[in-house]
Design a protein around this motif. Structure first.
Motif, PDB file in Angstrom:
ATOM      1  N   TRP A   8       0.819  -1.214   0.000  1.00 52.44           N
ATOM      2  CA  TRP A   8       0.000   0.000   0.000  1.00 52.44           C
ATOM      3  C   TRP A   8       0.854   1.265   0.000  1.00 52.44           C
ATOM      4  CZ3 TRP A   8      -0.094   3.454   4.185  1.00 52.44           C
ATOM      5  CH2 TRP A   8      -1.001   4.498   4.050  1.00 52.44           C
ATOM      6  N   ALA A   9       1.972   1.232   0.727  1.00 56.11           N
ATOM      7  CA  ALA A   9       2.813   2.427   0.884  1.00 56.11           C
ATOM      8  C   ALA A   9       3.224   3.049  -0.462  1.00 56.11           C
ATOM      9  CB  ALA A   9       4.030   2.110   1.740  1.00 56.11           C
ATOM     10  N   PRO A  10       3.664   2.262  -1.449  1.00 58.82           N
ATOM     11  CA  PRO A  10       3.982   2.886  -2.743  1.00 58.82           C
ATOM     12  C   PRO A  10       2.760   3.097  -3.636  1.00 58.82           C
ATOM     13  CG  PRO A  10       4.702   0.595  -2.748  1.00 58.82           C
ATOM     14  CD  PRO A  10       4.173   0.888  -1.372  1.00 58.82           C
ATOM     15  N   GLY A  11       1.572   2.741  -3.145  1.00 57.74           N
ATOM     16  CA  GLY A  11       0.348   2.962  -3.910  1.00 57.74           C
ATOM     17  C   GLY A  11      -0.009   1.835  -4.861  1.00 57.74           C
ATOM     18  N   TRP A  12       0.527   0.646  -4.646  1.00 52.20           N
ATOM     19  CA  TRP A  12       0.265  -0.478  -5.541  1.00 52.20           C
ATOM     20  C   TRP A  12      -1.089  -1.119  -5.279  1.00 52.20           C
ATOM     21  CZ3 TRP A  12       5.741  -2.896  -4.706  1.00 52.20           C
ATOM     22  CH2 TRP A  12       6.675  -2.114  -5.372  1.00 52.20           C
ATOM     23  N   VAL A  13      -1.578  -1.039  -4.036  1.00 54.04           N
ATOM     24  CA  VAL A  13      -2.902  -1.554  -3.687  1.00 54.04           C
ATOM     25  C   VAL A  13      -3.594  -0.540  -2.794  1.00 54.04           C
ATOM     26  CG1 VAL A  13      -2.274  -4.008  -3.865  1.00 54.04           C
ATOM     27  CG2 VAL A  13      -2.043  -2.839  -1.685  1.00 54.04           C
ATOM     28  N   GLY A  14      -4.902  -0.648  -2.694  1.00 53.42           N
ATOM     29  CA  GLY A  14      -5.672   0.267  -1.855  1.00 53.42           C
ATOM     30  C   GLY A  14      -5.694  -0.177  -0.406  1.00 53.42           C
ATOM     31  N   GLY A  15      -5.899   0.774   0.479  1.00 49.95           N
ATOM     32  CA  GLY A  15      -5.947   0.480   1.907  1.00 49.95           C
ATOM     33  C   GLY A  15      -7.116  -0.414   2.285  1.00 49.95           C
ATOM     34  N   GLY A  16      -8.264  -0.204   1.656  1.00 48.34           N
ATOM     35  CA  GLY A  16      -9.417  -1.055   1.938  1.00 48.34           C
ATOM     36  C   GLY A  16      -9.166  -2.493   1.516  1.00 48.34           C
ATOM     37  N   ASP A  17      -8.475  -2.655   0.390  1.00 46.42           N
ATOM     38  CA  ASP A  17      -8.132  -3.998  -0.073  1.00 46.42           C
ATOM     39  C   ASP A  17      -7.220  -4.698   0.928  1.00 46.42           C
ATOM     40  OD1 ASP A  17      -9.549  -3.494  -2.453  1.00 46.42           O
ATOM     41  OD2 ASP A  17      -7.762  -2.649  -3.401  1.00 46.42           O
ATOM     42  N   VAL A  18      -6.254  -3.964   1.461  1.00 47.89           N
ATOM     43  CA  VAL A  18      -5.320  -4.532   2.440  1.00 47.89           C
ATOM     44  C   VAL A  18      -6.074  -4.980   3.693  1.00 47.89           C
ATOM     45  CG1 VAL A  18      -3.387  -3.994   3.974  1.00 47.89           C
ATOM     46  CG2 VAL A  18      -3.325  -3.233   1.596  1.00 47.89           C
ATOM     47  N   LYS A  19      -6.963  -4.117   4.190  1.00 48.73           N
ATOM     48  CA  LYS A  19      -7.725  -4.464   5.402  1.00 48.73           C
ATOM     49  C   LYS A  19      -8.636  -5.656   5.160  1.00 48.73           C
ATOM     50  CE  LYS A  19      -8.718  -0.039   5.669  1.00 48.73           C
ATOM     51  NZ  LYS A  19      -9.353   1.242   6.035  1.00 48.73           N
ATOM     52  N   LEU A  20      -9.281  -5.701   4.001  1.00 50.19           N
ATOM     53  CA  LEU A  20     -10.164  -6.826   3.688  1.00 50.19           C
ATOM     54  C   LEU A  20      -9.365  -8.125   3.562  1.00 50.19           C
ATOM     55  CD1 LEU A  20     -13.104  -7.643   3.051  1.00 50.19           C
ATOM     56  CD2 LEU A  20     -12.556  -7.265   0.637  1.00 50.19           C
ATOM     57  N   LEU A  21      -8.233  -8.076   2.906  1.00 47.54           N
ATOM     58  CA  LEU A  21      -7.391  -9.261   2.747  1.00 47.54           C
ATOM     59  C   LEU A  21      -6.872  -9.743   4.103  1.00 47.54           C
ATOM     60  CD1 LEU A  21      -6.383 -11.004   0.371  1.00 47.54           C
ATOM     61  CD2 LEU A  21      -4.306  -9.632   0.370  1.00 47.54           C
ATOM     62  N   ALA A  22      -6.454  -8.810   4.940  1.00 49.61           N
ATOM     63  CA  ALA A  22      -5.920  -9.181   6.260  1.00 49.61           C
ATOM     64  C   ALA A  22      -7.005  -9.799   7.148  1.00 49.61           C
ATOM     65  CB  ALA A  22      -5.301  -7.966   6.939  1.00 49.61           C
ATOM     66  N   THR A  23      -8.210  -9.212   7.148  1.00 43.46           N
ATOM     67  CA  THR A  23      -9.261  -9.790   7.989  1.00 43.46           C
ATOM     68  C   THR A  23      -9.757 -11.120   7.421  1.00 43.46           C
ATOM     69  OG1 THR A  23     -10.904  -8.335   6.934  1.00 43.46           O
ATOM     70  CG2 THR A  23     -10.032  -7.658   9.080  1.00 43.46           C
ATOM     71  N   GLY A  24      -9.716 -11.262   6.103  1.00 39.82           N
ATOM     72  CA  GLY A  24     -10.032 -12.564   5.515  1.00 39.82           C
ATOM     73  C   GLY A  24      -9.022 -13.614   5.945  1.00 39.82           C
ATOM     74  N   ALA A  25      -7.737 -13.243   5.919  1.00 37.97           N
ATOM     75  CA  ALA A  25      -6.683 -14.173   6.345  1.00 37.97           C
ATOM     76  C   ALA A  25      -6.830 -14.519   7.819  1.00 37.97           C
ATOM     77  CB  ALA A  25      -5.312 -13.573   6.065  1.00 37.97           C
ATOM     78  N   LEU A  26      -7.263 -13.554   8.618  1.00 39.35           N
ATOM     79  CA  LEU A  26      -7.521 -13.808  10.034  1.00 39.35           C
ATOM     80  C   LEU A  26      -8.561 -14.916  10.199  1.00 39.35           C
ATOM     81  CD1 LEU A  26      -7.374 -12.893  13.094  1.00 39.35           C
ATOM     82  CD2 LEU A  26      -9.256 -11.355  12.526  1.00 39.35           C
ATOM     83  N   TRP A  27      -9.641 -14.834   9.433  1.00 42.17           N
ATOM     84  CA  TRP A  27     -10.689 -15.854   9.507  1.00 42.17           C
ATOM     85  C   TRP A  27     -10.162 -17.227   9.086  1.00 42.17           C
ATOM     86  CZ3 TRP A  27     -15.985 -16.309  10.586  1.00 42.17           C
ATOM     87  CH2 TRP A  27     -16.589 -15.170  11.112  1.00 42.17           C
ATOM     88  N   PHE A  28      -9.327 -17.274   8.053  1.00 42.09           N
ATOM     89  CA  PHE A  28      -8.859 -18.565   7.554  1.00 42.09           C
ATOM     90  C   PHE A  28      -7.734 -19.153   8.405  1.00 42.09           C
ATOM     91  CE2 PHE A  28     -10.923 -17.155   3.598  1.00 42.09           C
ATOM     92  CZ  PHE A  28     -11.689 -18.276   3.367  1.00 42.09           C
TER      93      PHE A  28
END
Length: 167
Positions: free
Chosen positions: A71-91
């Motif tokens: 996210w820091a260099p702008g390659w992905v969005g912040g919402g995408d990062v949060k969604l991916l991280a919370t999805g990984a938390l569930w799995f």
């Protein structure tokens, strides 16, 4: 019963993220927030002991750290990062790795589809005003929640947390 509701809630929140991302290219903070709170409430009902819960937490934290680096260099969005991280938390581990890899692969497929679709739309007599707020507009962001939700829904039936649902 609670595990059934939790898994349906997880899938519903992933689809909510897709809805918002397609419509506005943003994922509201309440979606990953609800996923986080939902996991805390559902973890005991999904058969997670302290060790599994700890591994799930570390998996989510690791995905969040990696996502923030992207996210820091702008390659992905912040919402995408949060969604991916919370999805990984569930799995948790190792299902979280499969989730992330399938979501990344689905993101590549989505990007290719959008590139092709944008080229096709350019050849059609469609006003740029009509396309202005859609993913088909040239230069529009990619609604990556589609890929993240696809990864989640594809991995879910084989995941450890789903075994509680079917068991």
């Amino acid at each position: 019963m609670i595990s059934n509701i939790a898994l349906l809630g997880f899938a519903f929140l992933m689809l909510c993220a897709v809805w918002y991302d397609v419509r506005s290219f943003t994922i509201p903070n309440w979606v990953p927030g609800a996923l986080l709170v939902g996991w805390v409430v559902a973890a005991p009902f999904l058969g997670l002991g302290w060790m599994d819960a700890g591994l799930s937490f570390l998996t989510g934290l690791g995905v969040l750290a990696l996502g923030m680096a992207l996210w820091a260099p702008g390659w992905v969005g912040g919402g995408d990062v949060k969604l991916l991280a919370t999805g990984a938390l569930w799995f948790g581990w190792p299902d979280g790795l499969a989730f992330v890899l399938i979501a990344v692969a689905a993101g590549g497929v989505l990007a290719v589809i959008l590139v092709i679709a944008r080229q096709i739309v350019n050849m059609l007599p469609i006003s740029s005003d009509v396309l202005g707020a859609t993913a088909l507009a040239q230069g529009a962001p990619v609604p990556y929640a589609i890929a993240i939700a696809a990864g989640a829904l594809l991995v879910l039936p084989q995941a450890q947390m789903f075994a509680v649902y079917t068991g």
